[in-house]
Design an enzyme around this catalytic site. Structure first.
Site, short mmCIF file in Angstrom:
data_model
loop_
_atom_site.label_atom_id
_atom_site.label_comp_id
_atom_site.label_asym_id
_atom_site.label_seq_id
_atom_site.Cartn_x
_atom_site.Cartn_y
_atom_site.Cartn_z
N ASP A 42 0.46 1.64 10.74
CA ASP A 42 -1.05 2.03 10.34
C ASP A 42 -1.47 3.34 10.07
OD1 ASP A 42 -3.40 0.61 8.63
OD2 ASP A 42 -4.26 1.13 9.87
N ASN B 93 -9.17 11.43 3.73
CA ASN B 93 -9.33 11.62 2.57
C ASN B 93 -10.45 12.76 2.03
OD1 ASN B 93 -6.89 10.65 1.03
ND2 ASN B 93 -8.04 8.29 1.91
N HIS C 104 -8.01 13.30 -1.77
CA HIS C 104 -7.14 11.90 -1.52
C HIS C 104 -6.34 12.84 -2.16
CE1 HIS C 104 -10.18 8.25 -1.17
NE2 HIS C 104 -10.73 9.85 -2.47
N ASP D 280 -2.70 11.37 -0.19
CA ASP D 280 -1.10 10.58 -1.27
C ASP D 280 0.15 11.66 -0.35
OD1 ASP D 280 -2.98 9.51 -2.67
OD2 ASP D 280 -3.09 10.54 -4.09
N GLU E 243 -2.75 2.57 3.74
CA GLU E 243 -2.66 3.33 4.70
C GLU E 243 -1.54 2.41 6.10
OE1 GLU E 243 -6.66 2.97 6.21
OE2 GLU E 243 -5.73 3.12 4.71
#
Length: 289
Positions: A134, A142, A147, A151, A177
């Site tokens: 994670d 973000n 965002h 990505d 994530e």
């Protein structure tokens, strides 16, 4: 009619139409069978036509004409139709294979998705480890960079996983994530070392988005598959180890055995460090972190 259908059927399997050679083979078989069927019907009807005086030629000449017409007309027409049908089936086969691949693929990372991961998880036995990874403080990426940057981070981490684990192991994006890796083969310490390598590469690799360098880290929890252990239990253990990695200061790998064999947690400034050693089959491995 049912007998005729079974005789004519090639028992088409879409999986066999994965090449042009298969299409031409299909067309050839269909042509031969169509010609043979047409010739059989002609031979069966010729005596009747000859007996009724409907044939302007002798019986021998009529047979020769039937053979020629069967190949020239029946063979040509059926061959062309079979070739077209074969290409259509091949296109459908390719489309179906692509659809199945896409249905098992996470579009952003290019890794397998949760559906494919769960299917493999249920079939995995002893001699493998489950690692759940994670990204640390991903929400901050973000919030600070947008965002699109998030990505790019997901894509970069997926590339690291492909680089470290390759085709031998299964990698998937579980959502958001979070990533899952089923690490196969080798000893437990070797599998842990692979996950540690992935963690180190993620930490060391700068990710650029619109000219801005973004750094990130990842925490991981690892659990072992066993002959008498249900996949749900393995996943739960790996998830608990991941929680311990997060609670222990992030950017670390924690194995489920560490919860029993590692020493107490010791505060070290703003970080929390594990003290202890983990032992696997005679191997001594420093506690993750």
């Amino acid at each position: 009619m049912d007998i005729l259908k079974r005789w004519m059927s090639l028992q088409v399997d879409l999986g066999n139409f994965d090449s042009r050679a298969a299409v031409y083979n299909f067309a050839l078989k269909m042509t031969f069978r169509a010609v043979l069927l047409a010739f059989t019907f002609n031979i069966a009807l010729l005596p009747l036509g000859y007996a009724l005086g409907l044939l302007p030629l002798s019986l021998a000449d009529s047979v020769k004409l039937s053979v020629a017409c069967s190949w020239l007309f029946g063979g040509a027409v059926s061959g062309a139709l079979a070739l077209i049908t074969g290409h259509v089936i091949r296109d459908l086969t390719v489309s179906r294979a692509e659809f199945e691949r896409l249905s098992l693929t996470d579009m952003l990372s290019g890794l397998l998705n949760r559906r494919a991961f769960n299917a493999t998880l249920a079939e995995t036995g002893a001699g493998a480890s489950l690692a759940i990874l994670d990204l640390d403080r991903f929400k901050a990426v973000n919030d600070c960079h947008g965002h699109c940057a998030g990505d790019e981070v997901i894509k970069a981490v997926a590339e690291v996983l492909r680089e470290v684990f390759g085709d031998q192991h299964l990698m998937a994006r579980l959502g958001g994530e979070e990533f899952g890796v089923i690490v196969r083969g080798g000893g437990v310490a070797q599998r842990i070392a692979l996950v540690e390598r992935a963690r180190n590469l993620v930490e060391a690799r700068a990710i650029y988005c619109d000219g801005v360098a973004i750094s990130t880290t990842v925490s991981a929890g690892i659990a072992e598959f066993g002959p008498e252990r249900r996949p749900e239990s393995v996943y739960s253990a790996a998830d608990s180890a991941l929680y311990r990695a997060k609670a222990g200061g992030r950017n670390r790998v924690v194995h489920e055995a560490e919860q029993a064999e590692a020493g107490p947690l010791e505060s070290h400034g703003n970080e929390t460090m594990h003290i202890g050693m983990m032992h696997f089959s005679g191997e001594q491995v420093p506690a993750a972190g």
